[in-house]
Design an enzyme around this catalytic site. Structure first.
Site, PDB file in Angstrom:
ATOM      1  NE  ARG A 121      42.676  33.569  18.737  1.00 38.72           N
ATOM      2  CZ  ARG A 121      41.612  33.735  18.616  1.00 38.72           C
ATOM      3  NH1 ARG A 121      40.331  34.184  18.042  1.00 38.72           N
ATOM      4  NH2 ARG A 121      40.649  32.985  19.568  1.00 38.72           N
TER       5      ARG A 121
ATOM      6  CG  HIS B 213      41.678  27.726  21.330  1.00 36.91           C
ATOM      7  ND1 HIS B 213      42.304  28.274  21.793  1.00 36.91           N
ATOM      8  CD2 HIS B 213      40.434  27.864  20.939  1.00 36.91           C
ATOM      9  CE1 HIS B 213      41.737  29.653  21.737  1.00 36.91           C
ATOM     10  NE2 HIS B 213      40.569  29.433  21.381  1.00 36.91           N
TER      11      HIS B 213
ATOM     12  CD  GLN C  41      37.380  28.072  24.741  1.00 36.67           C
ATOM     13  OE1 GLN C  41      37.422  28.581  23.838  1.00 36.67           O
ATOM     14  NE2 GLN C  41      36.497  27.916  24.670  1.00 36.67           N
TER      15      GLN C  41
ATOM     16  CG  ASP D 215      35.522  24.827  16.684  1.00 36.75           C
ATOM     17  OD1 ASP D 215      34.651  25.974  17.197  1.00 36.75           O
ATOM     18  OD2 ASP D 215      36.139  24.890  16.757  1.00 36.75           O
TER      19      ASP D 215
ATOM     20  CB  CYS E 222      35.244  26.939  21.740  1.00 34.69           C
ATOM     21  SG  CYS E 222      35.234  27.261  20.062  1.00 34.69           S
TER      22      CYS E 222
ATOM     23  NE  ARG F  86      38.891  30.886  26.028  1.00 32.35           N
ATOM     24  CZ  ARG F  86      39.430  31.653  24.952  1.00 32.35           C
ATOM     25  NH1 ARG F  86      38.897  31.820  24.141  1.00 32.35           N
ATOM     26  NH2 ARG F  86      40.357  31.641  24.611  1.00 32.35           N
TER      27      ARG F  86
HETATM   28  N1  NVA Z   1      38.025  26.072  15.077  1.00 33.30           N
HETATM   29  C1  NVA Z   1      38.245  27.311  15.325  1.00 33.30           C
HETATM   30  C2  NVA Z   1      38.138  28.055  16.816  1.00 33.30           C
HETATM   31  C3  NVA Z   1      37.607  29.240  17.236  1.00 33.30           C
HETATM   32  C4  NVA Z   1      37.571  29.929  18.228  1.00 33.30           C
HETATM   33  C5  NVA Z   1      38.703  28.635  14.390  1.00 33.30           C
HETATM   34  O1  NVA Z   1      39.831  28.560  14.492  1.00 33.30           O
HETATM   35  O2  NVA Z   1      38.082  29.015  14.024  1.00 33.30           O
HETATM   36  N1   CP Z   2      36.400  30.985  21.778  1.00 34.11           N
HETATM   37  C1   CP Z   2      37.453  31.699  21.378  1.00 34.11           C
HETATM   38  O1   CP Z   2      38.923  31.454  21.332  1.00 34.11           O
HETATM   39  O2   CP Z   2      37.101  32.876  20.263  1.00 34.11           O
HETATM   40  P1   CP Z   2      37.373  33.886  20.097  1.00 34.11           P
HETATM   41  O3   CP Z   2      37.602  33.796  18.607  1.00 34.11           O
HETATM   42  O4   CP Z   2      36.441  35.095  19.863  1.00 34.11           O
HETATM   43  O5   CP Z   2      39.169  34.189  20.369  1.00 34.11           O
END
Ligand code: NVA
Ligand code: CP
Length: 331
Positions: free
Chosen positions: A108, A135, A138, A231, A272, A317
């Site tokens: 990540r 992502h 997800q 989101d 998400c 997930r």
């Molecule tokens: N768009 C958000 C998704 C989190 C799961 C981010 O990148 O922070």
């Molecule tokens: N939805 C998601 O990816 O959550 P986290 O950022 O907690 O992993």
């Protein structure tokens, strides 16, 4: 379905056919059922995976860890503060080190090119746990959740409200266009997805008999939707300074009762997570103190309503990530 994903990376759904996506979700439903019935799927003893997180996480990290434990695998969690990654050691070197010890690597972080580089050098499957652009894990959880609630995917109208240019908007557009769904990005045109990606997805939609609509009009964009999705307006890694502009541009696209009432009667609300539906978080409180807004991308009323399936999505997930690991690591 004769599908074999052994040795494949999982970096974006662009790399997967609709049949392969379907296969992963079917496998996830199967392992979910087995877990509920306490039937172990743990023939992965002796394997180890590394989880590299350059951004924070609750769901993704826990899903990989629990799935790996269920499967009988060892897990190492690495963040950018507690390892050499990104500071003293390049991604290519890190990939070769981790690839020599681990059977699979989750990453990540920031740009998609980083996870692509990791995959190029690792020599073992690499799984994208979120980049700025995509992502994909997800998406599998969301697809499984849609199947569970609506019983179908083809022809389902999914309306995404908010920042549609980032990982979630991009990924949902790819998913929907591959799976024959009607994807609508309902937001300010400043937050429409990248034109190149829209063109690519229009090609997928043509094959799958899906569709892509970009609109600034909330009424038509949410009319008769089966799924309303949103989101956070400011994603991880973005500077605090963008909050003012996001609030100004995206507040008209907040998911509230009026939006849900305009969708189908049995429409579901998806997110998400994490979500700003009240000010019971540090950032939520800061935004409230600065801008006087209690709820951001979704109202508390919708978030807590029976139409909201966000915690099923979160649970899924884990099951879907298990399916990704099982299929790419092989039996
Ligand atoms: N768009 C958000 C998704 C989190 C799961 C981010 O990148 O922070
Ligand atoms: N939805 C998601 O990816 O959550 P986290 O950022 O907690 O992993």
């Amino acid at each position: 379905m004769d599908i074999n994903l052994k040795g494949r990376n999982f970096l974006t759904l662009k790399d997967f056919t609709p049949d392969e996506i379907e296969y992963l979700v079917t496998l996830a439903a199967d392992v979910k059922d087995k877990k509920k019935k306490k039937i172990p799927v743990n023939h992965y003893q002796g394997k180890n995976i590394a989880l590299v997180f350059e951004k924070t996480s609750t769901r993704t990290r826990c899903s990989f860890e629990v799935a790996a434990h269920d499967m009988g695998m060892g897990v190492t969690y690495l963040d950018s503060l507690g390892s050499q990654i990104g500071n003293k050691e390049s991604i290519a070197d890190t990939a070769r080190v981790l690839g020599s010890m681990y059977d699979g690597i989750e990453y990540r972080g920031y740009g998609q090119e980083i996870v692509e580089e990791l995959a190029k050098y690792a020599g073992v499957p690499v799984w994208n746990g979120l980049t700025n652009e995509f992502h994909p894990t997800q998406m599998l959880a969301d697809l499984l959740t849609i199947y569970e609630y609506l019983g179908r995917v083809k022809g389902v109208k999914l309306t995404y409200m908010g920042d549609a240019r980032y990982n979630m908007g991009n990924s949902l557009m790819v998913l929907c266009s591959k799976m024959g769904m009607e994807f609508t990005a309902c937001t300010s045109k400043d937050y429409f997805p990248d034109a190149g990606l829209v063109e690519l997805c229009n090609g997928y939609a043509k094959e799958s008999e899906g569709s892509i609509t970009l609109t600034e009009d909330v009424k038509s964009g949410t009319k008769d939707a089966d799924v309303i999705y949103t989101d956070v307006w400011v994603s991880m890694g973005e500077p605090d300074e963008v909050w003012a502009e996001r609030i100004e541009k995206l507040l008209p696209y907040q998911v509230n009762k009026k939006v849900m009432d305009n969708a189908k009667d049995n429409a579901i609300f998806m997110h998400c997570l994490p979500a700003f539906h009240n000010f019971k978080t540090k950032i939520g409180m800061q935004v409230y103190e600065k801008f006087g807004i209690e709820e951001l991308e979704v109202t508390d009323e919708v978030f807590e309503s029976p139409q909201s399936v966000v915690f099923d999505e979160a649970e899924n997930r884990m099951h879907t990530i298990k399916a990704v690991m099982m299929s790419t690591l092989g039996e």
